[in-house]
Each structure stands twice: as C-alpha cells, then as structure tokens.
Scaffold this motif. Structure first.
Motif, short mmCIF file in Angstrom:
data_model
loop_
_atom_site.label_atom_id
_atom_site.label_comp_id
_atom_site.label_asym_id
_atom_site.label_seq_id
_atom_site.Cartn_x
_atom_site.Cartn_y
_atom_site.Cartn_z
N ALA A 147 -13.40 89.74 9.92
CA ALA A 147 -12.93 88.97 11.06
C ALA A 147 -12.72 87.53 10.64
CB ALA A 147 -13.93 89.06 12.21
N GLU B 253 -7.28 92.66 14.43
CA GLU B 253 -8.62 92.21 14.82
C GLU B 253 -8.98 92.73 16.21
OE1 GLU B 253 -9.71 87.83 13.39
OE2 GLU B 253 -7.74 87.90 14.34
N GLU C 209 -5.80 85.28 17.58
CA GLU C 209 -6.23 86.55 16.99
C GLU C 209 -5.01 87.37 16.58
OE1 GLU C 209 -10.18 88.53 18.63
OE2 GLU C 209 -8.77 88.12 20.25
#
Length: 133
Positions: A5, A48, A44
C-alpha cells in the motif's frame, strides 16, 4: 509478489466505486458476488481499493506497471481518473481483449470525486501464479 500500500495519506474515502466481477469466485471466494460497491479516496489507485475490499485482482508485478495482469475496463469515471502514461499503454497493449477503456488498475489513480465503475474481466488471470504449498 504482493502490492505494498502506498505510504502517503489519501484523505477521506468519499468516492463510490463499483466493481463488476465477471468471475467473482477467484476474486472474492463468493460465486454470487458479481458486483461490489465500496469507497475510495482521491489519490488511491483502483488496485489498492480492490485489495483493501477483499477483491483479489491479480497483480503479478506488485503494482509497478511491469505486467498486464491487473488489466480492467474503466466503464464509468474516466474523467476523474489519471490519464494513462506511455508505460501503462505499452503494458495494456499486451493484455488480452484490450479495449478503448482498458486500464491497469495499479496505474489508474482517482483524481477527483465522482462515481467510478470498473469491470474485472473473467479471463484475466496470471496463468503462472504459484499456489502456496
């Protein structure tokens, strides 16, 4: 290889994202789960968000734009996502069944707030993925 991440703050999850799953069993473990709606944040990427919501989109390279296993179709929301760069376009060209709305989910970053719909094709699997022993 698993995607790490990103380590920067994405802000609040205010962007609705609907994943249309053509073959949900390998992605979620539930054959009846053909549509999943969740929330994402500006900054993002689609991969993800999928992984955070237990949608196991394949990503053989770990999300660094070195393969095409995370190939998806961006059905709605092209205008609120990042433009594809040349590296991504080169990888997408290698993906089976590529279309005008083909993207790599690891490279598709949300840039503003508006609903997004992503279709995950049934045939997009890593044929050489090792199964844990």
């Amino acid at each position: 290889m698993h995607m790490k991440a990103s380590d920067h703050d994405h802000g609040p999850k205010t962007v609705p994202i609907t994943f249309l799953l053509e073959d949900p069993e390998p992605l979620t473990g539930d054959a009846s789960k053909t549509e999943v709606t969740c929330m994402g944040a500006v900054g993002e990427n689609i991969l993800e968000i999928a992984l955070d919501n237990h949608i196991n989109i394949e990503h053989a390279c770990g999300g660094v734009c070195a393969c095409s296993t995370c190939h998806v179709f961006l059905e709605v929301g092209e205008e609120v996502c990042s433009e594809p760069e040349d590296d991504e376009l080169d990888r997408v060209e290698e993906a089976p069944g590529n279309q005008i709305n083909s993207r790599l989910s690891c490279q598709t970053v949300i840039e503003s707030e508006s609903p997004i719909t992503v279709k995950v094709p049934a045939w997009n699997r890593n044929a050489v993925k090792e199964v844990p022993h």
